[in-house]
Design a protein around this motif. Structure first.
Motif, PDB file in Angstrom:
ATOM      1  N   PHE A 148      74.015  43.840  42.173  1.00  0.00           N
ATOM      2  CA  PHE A 148      72.993  44.210  41.198  1.00  0.00           C
ATOM      3  C   PHE A 148      73.201  43.350  39.965  1.00  0.00           C
ATOM      4  O   PHE A 148      74.270  42.753  39.780  1.00  0.00           O
ATOM      5  CB  PHE A 148      73.079  45.694  40.828  1.00  0.00           C
ATOM      6  N   ALA A 149      72.197  43.259  39.144  1.00  0.00           N
ATOM      7  CA  ALA A 149      72.290  42.490  37.901  1.00  0.00           C
ATOM      8  C   ALA A 149      71.729  43.348  36.769  1.00  0.00           C
ATOM      9  O   ALA A 149      70.521  43.476  36.613  1.00  0.00           O
ATOM     10  CB  ALA A 149      71.520  41.176  38.015  1.00  0.00           C
ATOM     11  N   GLU A 150      72.615  43.967  36.020  1.00  0.00           N
ATOM     12  CA  GLU A 150      72.221  44.851  34.931  1.00  0.00           C
ATOM     13  C   GLU A 150      73.021  44.491  33.677  1.00  0.00           C
ATOM     14  O   GLU A 150      73.715  43.474  33.646  1.00  0.00           O
ATOM     15  CB  GLU A 150      72.472  46.323  35.318  1.00  0.00           C
ATOM     16  N   LYS A 151      72.919  45.324  32.673  1.00  0.00           N
ATOM     17  CA  LYS A 151      73.729  45.171  31.466  1.00  0.00           C
ATOM     18  C   LYS A 151      74.506  46.444  31.230  1.00  0.00           C
ATOM     19  O   LYS A 151      74.022  47.544  31.527  1.00  0.00           O
ATOM     20  CB  LYS A 151      72.839  44.857  30.260  1.00  0.00           C
ATOM     21  N   ASP A 152      75.725  46.298  30.702  1.00  0.00           N
ATOM     22  CA  ASP A 152      76.538  47.483  30.457  1.00  0.00           C
ATOM     23  C   ASP A 152      76.181  48.113  29.111  1.00  0.00           C
ATOM     24  O   ASP A 152      75.245  47.671  28.427  1.00  0.00           O
ATOM     25  CB  ASP A 152      78.025  47.148  30.554  1.00  0.00           C
ATOM     26  N   VAL A 167      89.633  43.002  42.933  1.00  0.00           N
ATOM     27  CA  VAL A 167      89.454  44.231  43.688  1.00  0.00           C
ATOM     28  C   VAL A 167      88.703  45.188  42.767  1.00  0.00           C
ATOM     29  O   VAL A 167      89.133  45.422  41.631  1.00  0.00           O
ATOM     30  CB  VAL A 167      90.802  44.838  44.129  1.00  0.00           C
ATOM     31  N   VAL A 168      87.574  45.702  43.233  1.00  0.00           N
ATOM     32  CA  VAL A 168      86.677  46.447  42.340  1.00  0.00           C
ATOM     33  C   VAL A 168      86.401  47.854  42.856  1.00  0.00           C
ATOM     34  O   VAL A 168      86.125  48.052  44.051  1.00  0.00           O
ATOM     35  CB  VAL A 168      85.335  45.704  42.178  1.00  0.00           C
ATOM     36  N   LEU A 169      86.450  48.801  41.943  1.00  0.00           N
ATOM     37  CA  LEU A 169      86.046  50.173  42.253  1.00  0.00           C
ATOM     38  C   LEU A 169      84.694  50.439  41.588  1.00  0.00           C
ATOM     39  O   LEU A 169      84.563  50.351  40.371  1.00  0.00           O
ATOM     40  CB  LEU A 169      87.068  51.185  41.735  1.00  0.00           C
ATOM     41  N   ILE A 170      83.685  50.723  42.397  1.00  0.00           N
ATOM     42  CA  ILE A 170      82.379  51.138  41.883  1.00  0.00           C
ATOM     43  C   ILE A 170      82.404  52.661  41.813  1.00  0.00           C
ATOM     44  O   ILE A 170      82.582  53.327  42.832  1.00  0.00           O
ATOM     45  CB  ILE A 170      81.223  50.687  42.795  1.00  0.00           C
ATOM     46  N   ASP A 171      82.231  53.207  40.616  1.00  0.00           N
ATOM     47  CA  ASP A 171      82.412  54.648  40.407  1.00  0.00           C
ATOM     48  C   ASP A 171      81.152  55.291  39.831  1.00  0.00           C
ATOM     49  O   ASP A 171      80.819  55.096  38.670  1.00  0.00           O
ATOM     50  CB  ASP A 171      83.598  54.868  39.457  1.00  0.00           C
ATOM     51  N   PHE A 172      80.430  56.053  40.674  1.00  0.00           N
ATOM     52  CA  PHE A 172      79.281  56.831  40.220  1.00  0.00           C
ATOM     53  C   PHE A 172      79.809  58.177  39.733  1.00  0.00           C
ATOM     54  O   PHE A 172      80.437  58.915  40.497  1.00  0.00           O
ATOM     55  CB  PHE A 172      78.291  57.050  41.366  1.00  0.00           C
ATOM     56  N   ASP A 229      71.515  54.365  32.057  1.00  0.00           N
ATOM     57  CA  ASP A 229      70.096  54.218  31.729  1.00  0.00           C
ATOM     58  C   ASP A 229      69.475  55.529  31.255  1.00  0.00           C
ATOM     59  O   ASP A 229      68.271  55.592  30.997  1.00  0.00           O
ATOM     60  CB  ASP A 229      69.309  53.633  32.898  1.00  0.00           C
ATOM     61  N   GLY A 230      70.311  56.579  31.163  1.00  0.00           N
ATOM     62  CA  GLY A 230      69.843  57.847  30.624  1.00  0.00           C
ATOM     63  C   GLY A 230      68.988  58.673  31.555  1.00  0.00           C
ATOM     64  O   GLY A 230      68.451  59.709  31.160  1.00  0.00           O
ATOM     65  N   GLY A 234      68.141  60.402  38.283  1.00  0.00           N
ATOM     66  CA  GLY A 234      67.190  59.329  38.532  1.00  0.00           C
ATOM     67  C   GLY A 234      67.735  57.968  38.185  1.00  0.00           C
ATOM     68  O   GLY A 234      66.990  56.980  38.171  1.00  0.00           O
ATOM     69  N   ASN A 235      69.027  57.887  37.903  1.00  0.00           N
ATOM     70  CA  ASN A 235      69.690  56.624  37.568  1.00  0.00           C
ATOM     71  C   ASN A 235      69.282  55.521  38.552  1.00  0.00           C
ATOM     72  O   ASN A 235      69.310  55.713  39.769  1.00  0.00           O
ATOM     73  CB  ASN A 235      71.209  56.824  37.611  1.00  0.00           C
ATOM     74  N   LYS A 236      68.892  54.388  38.005  1.00  0.00           N
ATOM     75  CA  LYS A 236      68.371  53.283  38.811  1.00  0.00           C
ATOM     76  C   LYS A 236      69.323  52.870  39.927  1.00  0.00           C
ATOM     77  O   LYS A 236      68.918  52.682  41.083  1.00  0.00           O
ATOM     78  CB  LYS A 236      68.093  52.094  37.894  1.00  0.00           C
ATOM     79  N   LEU A 237      70.603  52.711  39.595  1.00  0.00           N
ATOM     80  CA  LEU A 237      71.558  52.261  40.606  1.00  0.00           C
ATOM     81  C   LEU A 237      71.935  53.381  41.571  1.00  0.00           C
ATOM     82  O   LEU A 237      72.203  53.119  42.751  1.00  0.00           O
ATOM     83  CB  LEU A 237      72.798  51.682  39.935  1.00  0.00           C
ATOM     84  N   ALA A 238      71.949  54.612  41.104  1.00  0.00           N
ATOM     85  CA  ALA A 238      72.215  55.735  41.999  1.00  0.00           C
ATOM     86  C   ALA A 238      71.131  55.807  43.069  1.00  0.00           C
ATOM     87  O   ALA A 238      71.410  56.050  44.252  1.00  0.00           O
ATOM     88  CB  ALA A 238      72.291  57.035  41.212  1.00  0.00           C
ATOM     89  N   LYS A 239      69.886  55.584  42.673  1.00  0.00           N
ATOM     90  CA  LYS A 239      68.786  55.589  43.630  1.00  0.00           C
ATOM     91  C   LYS A 239      68.881  54.385  44.566  1.00  0.00           C
ATOM     92  O   LYS A 239      68.639  54.507  45.778  1.00  0.00           O
ATOM     93  CB  LYS A 239      67.460  55.579  42.878  1.00  0.00           C
TER      94      LYS A 239
END
Length: 279
Positions: A148-152, A167-172, A229-230, A234-239
């Motif tokens: 994905f390409a977003e901003k933090d 080594v990366v952990l993606i954490d929702f 994203d507030g 409905g978070n964009k990446l969660a969806k």
């Protein structure tokens, strides 16, 4: 874990509020008293781990009996029983086929009612959930994690590909999620121990209050980037990744491939150490 709160559901279907007129709410009070024991029994069964259709067969039969008993009542009242039955199939038994059959019956037999409108919403929800489940199945260990390409939160570019070689952990997660908060000390511990060796974390927050999130991050000394994203659920990446429960985590190797998902505690610590040891 089942995501339905049956008592609240029964109240939603029959208590009136925005779905039904206040005059009807008074009439529904008797129906509510008949429904409450059924809902209570289902809730107790779920607590005991009895969550199959066979376990709930007598409860579903009891709802059918109420449908027959109240068949001459107003359409919205009778439709409400069908809607509860559909919710049980959909959210408790996770049987979309039977839920769809009930909802289509509501649309056909109770056209023009509030329940029929609700049926359309539930059918759309199931369609969305089915798509999410398909995404989840594709995110299997050994597969490439889609970028994905977003901003933090700080406005800086945030991508998975930008961390290639790490080594990366993606954490929702979310500040309001008790299991997320319970696991957080372990994530912080592993990050502090292994960050210098090439371990990174990308947080994806399902919060809706930015100020609260930023305050929490600062208080917990969470040094890794966060996407926000507030939009809550409905978070964009969660969806995008079909996330329907949190915490949801993906551990990626140096090439961005999924090593494992849902790791917690010592299992996460061991997996990170093993991945870092592989050059």
């Amino acid at each position: 874990m089942k995501k339905i709160l049956l008592t609240a559901l029964a109240v939603m279907v029959f208590a009136g509020s925005s779905r039904f007129a206040s005059a009807q709410a008074a009439a529904n009070s008797g129906i509510q008293s008949e429904l409450t024991p059924i809902v209570t029994q289902i809730r107790e069964k779920l607590k005991a781990g009895k969550d199959t259709e066979a376990d709930l067969a007598d409860n579903l039969a009891a709802i059918d009996a109420l449908i027959v008993k109240h068949r001459n009542d107003t359409k919205d009242e009778v439709a409400g029983f069908y809607m509860l039955k559909a919710q049980i199939y959909m959210q408790v038994l996770e049987n979309d086929l039977k839920a769809t059959a009930v909802l289509n019956q509501v649309k056909k037999d109770f056209a023009g009612t509030e329940a029929a409108k609700g049926a359309d919403g539930m059918l759309a929800q199931m369609k969305s959930q089915a798509a999410g489940k398909a995404v989840q199945r594709a995110l299997a260990p050994g597969s490439q994690f889609p970028d994905f390409a977003e901003k933090d939160l700080a406005g800086k570019p945030l991508t998975v590909s930008g961390l290639k070689g790490k080594v990366v952990l993606i954490d929702f997660w979310a500040t309001w999620c008790p299991p997320c908060r319970a696991e957080l000390p372990n994530v912080i511990k592993v990050y502090q121990q292994q960050h210098a060796k090439g371990f990174e974390v990308i947080g994806i927050s399902l919060d809706s209050d930015r100020a609260k999130l930023e305050s929490f991050i600062k208080a917990q000394n969470m040094a890794w980037p966060q996407y926000f994203d507030g939009a809550g659920w409905g978070n964009k990446l969660a969806k995008k990744y079909g996330v329907d429960s949190i915490p949801a985590t993906y551990l990626l190797d140096r090439e961005g491939k999924i090593i494992a998902k849902g790791l917690r505690g010592e299992a996460l610590e061991a997996a990170v150490a093993k991945a870092l040891a592989q050059k």
